[in-house]
Design a protein around this motif. Structure first.
Motif, PDB file in Angstrom:
ATOM      1  N   HIS A  47      47.771   7.198  65.077  1.00 44.95           N
ATOM      2  CA  HIS A  47      46.861   6.390  64.281  1.00 44.95           C
ATOM      3  C   HIS A  47      47.021   4.929  64.679  1.00 44.95           C
ATOM      4  O   HIS A  47      48.060   4.524  65.209  1.00 44.95           O
ATOM      5  CB  HIS A  47      47.125   6.574  62.797  1.00 44.95           C
ATOM      6  CG  HIS A  47      46.539   7.839  62.235  1.00 44.95           C
ATOM      7  ND1 HIS A  47      45.899   7.894  61.024  1.00 44.95           N
ATOM      8  CD2 HIS A  47      46.487   9.100  62.737  1.00 44.95           C
ATOM      9  CE1 HIS A  47      45.473   9.127  60.807  1.00 44.95           C
ATOM     10  NE2 HIS A  47      45.824   9.882  61.820  1.00 44.95           N
TER      11      HIS A  47
ATOM     12  N   GLU B 134      54.191  12.058  57.754  1.00 39.52           N
ATOM     13  CA  GLU B 134      53.156  11.810  56.750  1.00 39.52           C
ATOM     14  C   GLU B 134      52.526  10.447  57.029  1.00 39.52           C
ATOM     15  O   GLU B 134      53.205   9.421  57.000  1.00 39.52           O
ATOM     16  CB  GLU B 134      53.764  11.841  55.347  1.00 39.52           C
ATOM     17  CG  GLU B 134      54.429  13.169  55.016  1.00 39.52           C
ATOM     18  CD  GLU B 134      55.285  13.107  53.768  1.00 39.52           C
ATOM     19  OE1 GLU B 134      55.085  12.169  52.951  1.00 39.52           O
ATOM     20  OE2 GLU B 134      56.144  13.983  53.593  1.00 39.52           O
ATOM     21  N   VAL B 135      51.244  10.423  57.270  1.00 33.70           N
ATOM     22  CA  VAL B 135      50.570   9.214  57.752  1.00 33.70           C
ATOM     23  C   VAL B 135      49.893   8.427  56.630  1.00 33.70           C
ATOM     24  O   VAL B 135      49.356   7.350  56.847  1.00 33.70           O
ATOM     25  CB  VAL B 135      49.543   9.586  58.843  1.00 33.70           C
ATOM     26  CG1 VAL B 135      48.319  10.254  58.222  1.00 33.70           C
ATOM     27  CG2 VAL B 135      49.133   8.365  59.662  1.00 33.70           C
ATOM     28  N   ALA B 136      49.936   8.928  55.401  1.00 40.52           N
ATOM     29  CA  ALA B 136      49.137   8.344  54.316  1.00 40.52           C
ATOM     30  C   ALA B 136      49.422   6.866  54.105  1.00 40.52           C
ATOM     31  O   ALA B 136      48.488   6.068  53.921  1.00 40.52           O
ATOM     32  CB  ALA B 136      49.377   9.117  53.017  1.00 40.52           C
ATOM     33  N   SER B 137      50.695   6.452  54.110  1.00 37.06           N
ATOM     34  CA  SER B 137      50.983   5.046  53.815  1.00 37.06           C
ATOM     35  C   SER B 137      50.466   4.133  54.920  1.00 37.06           C
ATOM     36  O   SER B 137      50.028   3.012  54.658  1.00 37.06           O
ATOM     37  CB  SER B 137      52.487   4.829  53.599  1.00 37.06           C
ATOM     38  OG  SER B 137      53.209   4.897  54.818  1.00 37.06           O
TER      39      SER B 137
ATOM     40  N   ASP C  46      47.732   4.551  56.799  1.00 42.25           N
ATOM     41  CA  ASP C  46      46.297   4.378  56.659  1.00 42.25           C
ATOM     42  C   ASP C  46      45.956   3.573  55.403  1.00 42.25           C
ATOM     43  O   ASP C  46      45.047   2.737  55.411  1.00 42.25           O
ATOM     44  CB  ASP C  46      45.606   5.739  56.611  1.00 42.25           C
ATOM     45  CG  ASP C  46      45.582   6.415  57.974  1.00 42.25           C
ATOM     46  OD1 ASP C  46      45.900   5.750  58.975  1.00 42.25           O
ATOM     47  OD2 ASP C  46      45.254   7.614  58.041  1.00 42.25           O
ATOM     48  N   ALA C  47      46.710   3.804  54.317  1.00 38.78           N
ATOM     49  CA  ALA C  47      46.403   3.120  53.063  1.00 38.78           C
ATOM     50  C   ALA C  47      46.796   1.651  53.105  1.00 38.78           C
ATOM     51  O   ALA C  47      46.030   0.771  52.693  1.00 38.78           O
ATOM     52  CB  ALA C  47      47.109   3.822  51.901  1.00 38.78           C
ATOM     53  N   GLU C  48      47.993   1.343  53.599  1.00 44.85           N
ATOM     54  CA  GLU C  48      48.494  -0.032  53.582  1.00 44.85           C
ATOM     55  C   GLU C  48      47.861  -0.902  54.652  1.00 44.85           C
ATOM     56  O   GLU C  48      47.679  -2.111  54.461  1.00 44.85           O
ATOM     57  CB  GLU C  48      50.019  -0.039  53.757  1.00 44.85           C
ATOM     58  CG  GLU C  48      50.796   0.637  52.641  1.00 44.85           C
ATOM     59  CD  GLU C  48      50.702  -0.126  51.325  1.00 44.85           C
ATOM     60  OE1 GLU C  48      50.254  -1.291  51.340  1.00 44.85           O
ATOM     61  OE2 GLU C  48      51.067   0.452  50.292  1.00 44.85           O
TER      62      GLU C  48
ATOM     63  N   GLU D 207      42.721   7.422  62.617  1.00 44.97           N
ATOM     64  CA  GLU D 207      43.072   8.160  63.828  1.00 44.97           C
ATOM     65  C   GLU D 207      42.632   7.398  65.074  1.00 44.97           C
ATOM     66  O   GLU D 207      41.515   6.884  65.146  1.00 44.97           O
ATOM     67  CB  GLU D 207      42.428   9.534  63.808  1.00 44.97           C
ATOM     68  CG  GLU D 207      42.800  10.413  64.994  1.00 44.97           C
ATOM     69  CD  GLU D 207      42.157  11.780  64.932  1.00 44.97           C
ATOM     70  OE1 GLU D 207      42.410  12.594  65.850  1.00 44.97           O
ATOM     71  OE2 GLU D 207      41.400  12.044  63.979  1.00 44.97           O
TER      72      GLU D 207
END
Length: 311
Positions: A94, A116-119, A121-123, A128
């Protein structure tokens, strides 16, 4: 030069890659010192905080810059950031563009290390990466002059040839294997390649394949696992990315007292192999880094590869 000595002595490359399940890469213009996170134009306190945040998480933080002149205007710039998780079956890459590198401290480093990629993309408003594979060439001459003398020309040649994913990177370990590079998203490291060979590697990655010539191993595994996985790829002619994993590793003392490992490499199609890897000492002594004392660096020797029946 330490790279010349290693090449002349034909020191094995397999099992020499740096280890990290996830790579976090921050663009930083200008010169780099030997410990670039705290000795570059990046704020030293921020660099130290990033090192501390990544400790024991599986995340490795490095600085990157585009090939060419390394001027830094010291004015606010938009910086490219990448995060890549390289564990087979769960690999991703990403990217984001940020103005304030301190935002990286808001990331959940433990989660990134687990894939885990969530943080991210969110922060960082990331997403991708859909462009070219990344070819990260170590060029930090402050750590070792071989990285500058051999790495910088390689990075420049790749960029001039249109390899848009080419970046210079601060440190990949193994100066004596220069020029060294890491290829993402799959996380395999390489050494002693010329531009033509790197282009072949990148072509393979675009096709979700892994080439083993000049390969040091996948950063997803510890050094014995790197050597074992490459040995299986070579033995069975497997090039597909993401199909082999180290599922077991047991260590023991060999007869001569040197460490030895029994590893199980599993294929997504159900096959599995037992691989015996022994740690040896490279002889005759050679410098592990330019200007360093002569030494006998550890090498990973594959003793046996045996396919398991009925798995």
């Amino acid at each position: 030069m330490c790279a010349t000595a290693s090449r002349v002595l034909d020191e094995p490359l397999a099992g020499t890659a740096a280890t990290a399940t996830t790579w976090l890469l921050l663009e930083q213009p200008g010169p780099w010192g030997a410990k670039a996170l705290t000795s570059s134009h990046l704020d030293a306190e921020l660099g130290a905080a990033l090192e501390a945040a990544a400790e024991n998480t599986g995340v490795r933080v490095a600085l990157i810059r585009r090939p060419g002149r390394h001027a830094d205007s010291h004015s606010p710039v938009r910086r490219q950031v990448y995060a890549a998780h390289v564990t087979p079956g769960g690999a991703w890459l990403h990217s984001a563009v940020i103005a304030d590198p301190a935002r990286l401290l808001k990331l959940d480093f433990a989660a990134l290390g687990r894939g885990e990629v969530a943080s991210f993309d969110a922060e960082l408003a990331g997403g991708e990466h859909t462009g070219e594979p990344l070819a990260l060439v170590c060029t930090n001459g402050k750590r070792d002059r071989c990285c500058a003398l051999l790495g910088r020309p390689l990075a420049a040649e790749l960029a001039a040839a249109g390899a848009g994913g080419t970046w210079e990177v601060t440190h990949l370990g193994g100066h004596r294997f220069s020029p060294t590079l890491l290829v993402l998203p799959y996380g395999y490291a390489y050494g002693r390649l010329d531009a033509a060979a790197v282009k072949n590697v990148l072509t393979a990655v675009r096709e979700d394949r892994i080439l083993t010539d000049g390969c040091r191993g996948s950063s997803a595994w510890e050094r014995p696992g790197q050597a074992a996985e490459l040995a299986v790829r070579t033995a069975v002619g497997e090039e597909r990315a993401g199909v082999l994993s180290v599922v077991r590793s047991e260590s023991s003392a060999a007869v001569d007292g040197a460490p030895q490992w029994q590893l199980t490499i599993a294929h997504t199609d159900g096959r599995a192999w037992t691989v015996t890897v022994a740690q040896g000492a490279a002889q005759p002594p050679r410098p592990e880094t330019c200007g360093g004392a002569l030494g006998s660096p550890a090498r990973m020797d594959v003793v046996a590869v045996r396919e398991l029946a009925g798995v």
